[in-house]
Design a protein around this motif. Structure first.
Motif, short mmCIF file in Angstrom:
data_model
loop_
_atom_site.label_atom_id
_atom_site.label_comp_id
_atom_site.label_asym_id
_atom_site.label_seq_id
_atom_site.Cartn_x
_atom_site.Cartn_y
_atom_site.Cartn_z
N ARG A 37 0.84 -1.21 0.00
CA ARG A 37 0.00 0.00 0.00
C ARG A 37 0.86 1.25 0.00
N ALA A 38 1.91 1.24 0.82
CA ALA A 38 2.78 2.41 0.92
C ALA A 38 3.43 2.73 -0.42
N GLU A 42 2.64 6.27 -2.40
CA GLU A 42 3.72 7.18 -2.79
C GLU A 42 3.69 7.45 -4.29
N LYS A 43 3.53 6.39 -5.10
CA LYS A 43 3.49 6.54 -6.56
C LYS A 43 2.31 7.41 -7.01
N VAL A 51 -5.08 10.12 -2.90
CA VAL A 51 -5.10 8.71 -2.52
C VAL A 51 -5.01 8.58 -1.00
N ALA A 52 -5.64 7.55 -0.49
CA ALA A 52 -5.51 7.18 0.91
C ALA A 52 -5.60 5.66 0.96
N PRO A 53 -4.90 5.04 1.86
CA PRO A 53 -4.92 3.57 1.91
C PRO A 53 -6.25 3.04 2.44
#
Length: 118
Positions: A37-38, A42-43, A51-53
């Motif tokens: 997810r990280a 970041e991408k 974006v948010a996880p």
């Protein structure tokens, strides 16, 4: 990372993507599952995409933003945390009113109402 999707006839138009939603979802899922997810957060942020996880319930409850917003509150009459309203009034979030009553706590009142209707 999959530029060929842009020229794939199945996905070239919105109507095509809707008709082939299962397939595009499968392809995207396979691509996303290859990284954390990280990594994707970041991408996507670097590309200017909001974006948010997606979090598990435990992660959400423990998240610093959840605590900072006071979304989980504990009513005075219970130790169990409850999700509060996602609203603020004059900068304050309304506290949870109270925990759920015990099973059967309202039986007498309900029975009286039903008896009066007969």
């Amino acid at each position: 990372g999959a530029p060929e999707w842009a020229t794939d006839d199945r996905f070239a138009t919105n109507a095509g993507r809707l008709r082939n939603r299962r397939e595009i979802d499968r392809l995207i899922g396979e691509r996303l599952s290859g990284e954390t997810r990280a990594y994707w957060q970041e991408k996507l942020q670097a590309a200017g995409i909001p974006v948010a996880p997606i979090q598990t319930t435990a992660e959400l409850v423990a998240h610093e933003q959840t605590r900072a917003l006071g979304i989980i509150g504990t009513p005075d009459d219970d130790e169990l945390g409850l999700v509060g309203l996602p609203l603020s009034f004059d900068g304050k979030r309304p506290p949870p009113l109270h925990a759920a009553r015990d099973i059967g706590a309202d039986n007498d009142g309900i029975e009286r109402v039903l008896k009066d209707r007969r």
